[in-house]
Design a protein around this motif. Structure first.
Motif, PDB file in Angstrom:
ATOM      1  N   PHE A   1     -11.701  11.538  -0.142  1.00  0.00           N
ATOM      2  CA  PHE A   1     -12.900  12.552  -0.577  1.00  0.00           C
ATOM      3  C   PHE A   1     -12.722  13.887   0.014  1.00  0.00           C
ATOM      4  CE2 PHE A   1     -15.522   8.568  -1.064  1.00  0.00           C
ATOM      5  CZ  PHE A   1     -15.274   8.325  -2.485  1.00  0.00           C
ATOM      6  N   LYS A   2     -12.131  14.011   1.532  1.00  0.00           N
ATOM      7  CA  LYS A   2     -11.856  15.337   1.716  1.00  0.00           C
ATOM      8  C   LYS A   2     -10.951  16.219   1.182  1.00  0.00           C
ATOM      9  CE  LYS A   2     -10.667  17.563   6.189  1.00  0.00           C
ATOM     10  NZ  LYS A   2     -10.330  17.442   7.545  1.00  0.00           N
ATOM     11  N   GLU A   3      -9.986  15.388   0.598  1.00  0.00           N
ATOM     12  CA  GLU A   3      -8.860  16.228  -0.189  1.00  0.00           C
ATOM     13  C   GLU A   3      -9.438  16.550  -1.473  1.00  0.00           C
ATOM     14  OE1 GLU A   3      -4.571  15.659  -1.935  1.00  0.00           O
ATOM     15  OE2 GLU A   3      -5.072  14.658  -0.179  1.00  0.00           O
ATOM     16  N   LEU A   4     -10.163  15.502  -2.239  1.00  0.00           N
ATOM     17  CA  LEU A   4     -10.942  15.752  -3.312  1.00  0.00           C
ATOM     18  C   LEU A   4     -12.205  17.037  -3.374  1.00  0.00           C
ATOM     19  CD1 LEU A   4     -11.844  12.428  -5.108  1.00  0.00           C
ATOM     20  CD2 LEU A   4      -9.549  13.667  -5.602  1.00  0.00           C
ATOM     21  N   ARG A   5     -12.586  17.144  -2.414  1.00  0.00           N
ATOM     22  CA  ARG A   5     -13.626  18.117  -2.210  1.00  0.00           C
ATOM     23  C   ARG A   5     -12.930  19.553  -2.080  1.00  0.00           C
ATOM     24  NH1 ARG A   5     -16.071  14.717   1.514  1.00  0.00           N
ATOM     25  NH2 ARG A   5     -15.149  15.836   3.327  1.00  0.00           N
TER      26      ARG A   5
ATOM     27  N   LYS B   1      -2.592   5.185 -11.753  1.00  0.00           N
ATOM     28  CA  LYS B   1      -3.257   6.046 -10.970  1.00  0.00           C
ATOM     29  C   LYS B   1      -4.599   5.488 -10.566  1.00  0.00           C
ATOM     30  CE  LYS B   1      -1.400  10.103 -13.886  1.00  0.00           C
ATOM     31  NZ  LYS B   1      -0.895  10.740 -12.752  1.00  0.00           N
ATOM     32  N   LEU B   2      -5.196   4.724 -11.659  1.00  0.00           N
ATOM     33  CA  LEU B   2      -6.547   4.046 -11.186  1.00  0.00           C
ATOM     34  C   LEU B   2      -6.557   3.087 -10.002  1.00  0.00           C
ATOM     35  CD1 LEU B   2      -8.288   3.466 -14.612  1.00  0.00           C
ATOM     36  CD2 LEU B   2      -8.698   5.234 -13.003  1.00  0.00           C
ATOM     37  N   GLY B   3      -5.323   2.370  -9.931  1.00  0.00           N
ATOM     38  CA  GLY B   3      -5.034   1.500  -9.023  1.00  0.00           C
ATOM     39  C   GLY B   3      -4.967   2.076  -7.751  1.00  0.00           C
ATOM     40  N   LEU B   4      -4.488   3.206  -7.497  1.00  0.00           N
ATOM     41  CA  LEU B   4      -4.304   3.883  -6.339  1.00  0.00           C
ATOM     42  C   LEU B   4      -5.580   4.382  -5.881  1.00  0.00           C
ATOM     43  CD1 LEU B   4      -1.080   6.181  -7.052  1.00  0.00           C
ATOM     44  CD2 LEU B   4      -1.250   4.322  -5.394  1.00  0.00           C
ATOM     45  N   LEU B   5      -6.400   4.901  -6.781  1.00  0.00           N
ATOM     46  CA  LEU B   5      -7.672   5.676  -6.403  1.00  0.00           C
ATOM     47  C   LEU B   5      -8.636   4.480  -5.795  1.00  0.00           C
ATOM     48  CD1 LEU B   5      -8.583   8.052  -9.412  1.00  0.00           C
ATOM     49  CD2 LEU B   5      -8.286   8.589  -6.869  1.00  0.00           C
ATOM     50  N   TYR B   6      -8.620   3.343  -6.494  1.00  0.00           N
ATOM     51  CA  TYR B   6      -9.435   2.203  -5.994  1.00  0.00           C
ATOM     52  C   TYR B   6      -9.064   1.712  -4.673  1.00  0.00           C
ATOM     53  CZ  TYR B   6     -11.488   1.755 -10.599  1.00  0.00           C
ATOM     54  OH  TYR B   6     -12.308   1.829 -11.909  1.00  0.00           O
TER      55      TYR B   6
ATOM     56  N   SER C   1      -0.024  14.533  -0.190  1.00  0.00           N
ATOM     57  CA  SER C   1      -1.362  14.466  -0.308  1.00  0.00           C
ATOM     58  C   SER C   1      -1.709  13.151  -1.187  1.00  0.00           C
ATOM     59  CB  SER C   1      -1.852  15.706  -0.965  1.00  0.00           C
ATOM     60  OG  SER C   1      -1.430  15.828  -2.267  1.00  0.00           O
ATOM     61  N   PHE C   2      -2.949  12.868  -1.115  1.00  0.00           N
ATOM     62  CA  PHE C   2      -3.428  11.883  -2.185  1.00  0.00           C
ATOM     63  C   PHE C   2      -3.206  11.992  -3.441  1.00  0.00           C
ATOM     64  CE2 PHE C   2      -6.101  10.855   1.569  1.00  0.00           C
ATOM     65  CZ  PHE C   2      -5.800   9.634   1.898  1.00  0.00           C
ATOM     66  N   LEU C   3      -3.585  13.490  -3.832  1.00  0.00           N
ATOM     67  CA  LEU C   3      -3.310  14.007  -5.067  1.00  0.00           C
ATOM     68  C   LEU C   3      -1.824  14.004  -5.665  1.00  0.00           C
ATOM     69  CD1 LEU C   3      -6.362  16.533  -5.223  1.00  0.00           C
ATOM     70  CD2 LEU C   3      -6.122  14.488  -6.712  1.00  0.00           C
ATOM     71  N   ASP C   4      -1.243  14.494  -4.846  1.00  0.00           N
ATOM     72  CA  ASP C   4       0.194  14.423  -5.048  1.00  0.00           C
ATOM     73  C   ASP C   4       0.688  13.112  -5.462  1.00  0.00           C
ATOM     74  OD1 ASP C   4       0.663  16.904  -4.735  1.00  0.00           O
ATOM     75  OD2 ASP C   4       1.388  16.891  -2.580  1.00  0.00           O
ATOM     76  N   THR C   5       0.488  11.949  -4.751  1.00  0.00           N
ATOM     77  CA  THR C   5       0.791  10.592  -5.025  1.00  0.00           C
ATOM     78  C   THR C   5       0.174  10.349  -6.292  1.00  0.00           C
ATOM     79  OG1 THR C   5       1.022  10.124  -2.630  1.00  0.00           O
ATOM     80  CG2 THR C   5       0.902   8.221  -3.999  1.00  0.00           C
ATOM     81  N   TYR C   6      -1.001  10.504  -6.464  1.00  0.00           N
ATOM     82  CA  TYR C   6      -1.838  10.287  -7.566  1.00  0.00           C
ATOM     83  C   TYR C   6      -1.264  11.029  -8.900  1.00  0.00           C
ATOM     84  CZ  TYR C   6      -5.524  10.463 -11.002  1.00  0.00           C
ATOM     85  OH  TYR C   6      -6.316  10.716 -12.344  1.00  0.00           O
TER      86      TYR C   6
ATOM     87  N   MET D   1       0.988  -1.214   0.033  1.00  0.00           N
ATOM     88  CA  MET D   1      -0.026  -0.119  -0.005  1.00  0.00           C
ATOM     89  C   MET D   1       1.057   1.383   0.072  1.00  0.00           C
ATOM     90  SD  MET D   1      -3.014   0.830   2.654  1.00  0.00           S
ATOM     91  CE  MET D   1      -3.896  -0.428   2.466  1.00  0.00           C
ATOM     92  N   VAL D   2       0.397   2.276  -0.781  1.00  0.00           N
ATOM     93  CA  VAL D   2       1.266   3.288  -0.970  1.00  0.00           C
ATOM     94  C   VAL D   2       0.834   4.260   0.258  1.00  0.00           C
ATOM     95  CG1 VAL D   2       1.531   5.449  -2.227  1.00  0.00           C
ATOM     96  CG2 VAL D   2       1.121   3.407  -3.567  1.00  0.00           C
ATOM     97  N   ASP D   3       2.305   4.710   0.915  1.00  0.00           N
ATOM     98  CA  ASP D   3       2.086   5.606   2.096  1.00  0.00           C
ATOM     99  C   ASP D   3       1.866   6.865   1.650  1.00  0.00           C
ATOM    100  OD1 ASP D   3       2.071   7.051   4.417  1.00  0.00           O
ATOM    101  OD2 ASP D   3       4.229   6.456   4.911  1.00  0.00           O
ATOM    102  N   VAL D   4       0.504   7.733   2.141  1.00  0.00           N
ATOM    103  CA  VAL D   4       0.380   9.141   1.526  1.00  0.00           C
ATOM    104  C   VAL D   4       0.490  10.071   2.946  1.00  0.00           C
ATOM    105  CG1 VAL D   4      -1.077   8.467  -0.315  1.00  0.00           C
ATOM    106  CG2 VAL D   4      -1.933   8.755   1.938  1.00  0.00           C
ATOM    107  N   ALA D   5       1.366   9.555   3.946  1.00  0.00           N
ATOM    108  CA  ALA D   5       1.045  10.435   5.128  1.00  0.00           C
ATOM    109  C   ALA D   5       2.157  11.571   4.880  1.00  0.00           C
ATOM    110  CB  ALA D   5       2.005   9.571   6.135  1.00  0.00           C
ATOM    111  N   ALA D   6       3.198  11.541   3.974  1.00  0.00           N
ATOM    112  CA  ALA D   6       4.158  12.357   3.794  1.00  0.00           C
ATOM    113  C   ALA D   6       3.706  13.549   2.701  1.00  0.00           C
ATOM    114  CB  ALA D   6       5.440  12.096   3.331  1.00  0.00           C
TER     115      ALA D   6
END
Length: 423
Positions: A38-42, A22-27, A8-13, A1-6
């Motif tokens: 979703f909080k970051e996407l909003r 990209k799709l694999g990360l989102l799923y 954002s989700f979007l930076d990693t994406y 699993m990708v660590d997004v602690a450091a």
């Protein structure tokens, strides 16, 4: 699993080099960290257009817009999985006779005046299952002992579709729901199980319904949804023939078991993490204060709803959120994930979304869908799901069992499979 602690989700994406990555990360994030994603996407990208994949809608207004534009955002993606199993069905159609005629008839048969008796029936079913399922050492496994067999029992007693046995009904409900609503990668084995379940259901009902029709004709006191359906007389011009009766009876099982089970288990799981709310829920349960208990239940479910999104297919070019800074033009053929889970945490509509606040306005909750394709049995669901949960809590099962057993386990599938509680 990708660590997004450091980051954002979007930076990693954005850093992922290939569309499939990209799709694999989102799923992965939708399955494991949906509310955080979703909080970051909003905040940063409320309309996420993925390369070669779905467009995700994260804002409440955009989700509602998509779910009320049924001639543009259609339910066509469901038809290839529904039709071979249960025949042409309203849930996979927009603006057709199936929506107008079939839904109108079925809603007329599921009456508001039934709801008090439905709740009482559910309470009796749940109490019996809990008494039978609790182990001598005071443990109760919710899914196998209560939250799956409970809705199946109601399907027999209220809807009038008892099935040959519990095992068959469980298999049919799981296989159909899994393929129709969760098989995003079009796994052929999952689809084949759905087709087989549909064939078995059809074979059973082709034998059961004529026999039931004779019983219903002979005894006017028999009153359940199937009995009402069999007594219904429509002229040939209406087109509601034996095939339509068969498909709609099959639909009663498809939509009612796994979603209800998921709602109950996931709401209780959230209460277990909130001791004060669990105390309030138990107090309401013991007092049979349904209004207070139900408000707590639906708010708890908001923090982990049954499904993160519903799927739609855009059949003509459309600009979503037109006139806003986030407006986005989408081409025909776009698959859209309208995230009801994200919408219920959108602070522009739902105040203080991260705060547990029972009693929010009903329109803040999208658990049962929105618009034309809101759940057909929504009024029954509003009684059944919280009442089953209420009986579990009322019986004193308000603590997690020790170890892994006391934590919600999906066992790699789309539905909760195990959660053990103690008193």
């Amino acid at each position: 699993m990708v660590d997004v602690a450091a980051s954002s989700f979007l930076d990693t994406y954005d850093a992922a080099p290939q569309p499939q990555q990209k799709l694999g990360l989102l799923y992965q994030w939708i399955a494991t960290k949906p509310l955080e994603l979703f909080k970051e996407l909003r905040a940063k990208r409320p309309i996420l257009v993925t390369p070669g994949g779905p467009t995700i809608l994260a804002r409440f207004a955009d989700v509602e817009e998509a779910l009320t534009r049924n001639q543009q955002f259609t339910v066509k993606p469901y038809a290839p999985k529904m039709d071979p199993a249960v025949g042409p069905f309203m849930l996979a159609r927009d603006g057709t006779v199936y929506n107008q005629r079939d839904k109108g008839i079925m809603r007329a048969l599921i009456q508001q005046s039934d709801l008090a008796n439905v709740r009482q029936t559910v309470a009796k079913i749940a109490a019996k299952l809990i008494a039978q399922g609790a182990s001598p050492d005071g443990r109760l496994e919710l899914v196998s002992q209560v939250t799956r067999p409970g809705p199946i029992a109601l399907t027999g007693q209220y809807f009038g579709f008892p099935g040959p046995d519990l095992t068959a009904m469980l298999r049919w409900s799981y296989a159909t729901q899994n393929d129709m609503f969760h098989n995003l990668i079009d796994d052929p084995k999952v689809h084949a199980a759905n087709i087989a379940a549909g064939a078995e259901m059809r074979s059973y009902l082709e034998d059961f319904l004529p026999r039931r029709a004779k019983q219903v004709k002979a005894d006017p006191k028999i009153d359940d949804v199937v009995a009402r359906l069999l007594r219904l007389q429509t002229p040939p011009q209406i087109g509601f023939d034996q095939g339509r009766i068969l498909s709609n009876v099959m639909g009663l099982l498809v939509g009612g078991i796994e979603t209800t089970s998921s709602a109950i288990v996931q709401a209780i799981d959230q209460l277990l993490d909130r001791p004060d709310q669990m105390i309030a829920a138990k107090r309401a349960a013991v007092a049979n204060d349904d209004a207070t208990f139900d408000a707590i239940f639906w708010e708890a479910l908001r923090f982990n709803p049954m499904a993160p999104f519903v799927v739609r297919l855009l059949v003509e070019p459309y600009t979503i959120a037109a006139g806003t800074p986030r407006q986005t033009s989408l081409p025909a053929g776009t698959v859209v994930f309208a995230s009801v889970a994200s919408a219920m945490h959108d602070a522009t509509v739902v105040p203080d979304p991260e705060t547990f606040k029972p009693g929010r306005p009903a329109y803040h909750y999208l658990h049962l869908g929105f618009g034309e394709h809101r759940c057909l049995g929504d009024q029954v669901s509003l009684q059944q799901a919280p009442e089953l949960a209420k009986q579990i809590i009322k019986a004193g099962f308000t603590k997690r069992a020790a170890g892994a057993a006391g934590h919600l386990d999906f066992k790699g599938g789309p539905f909760p499979e195990s959660l053990v509680l103690t008193k």
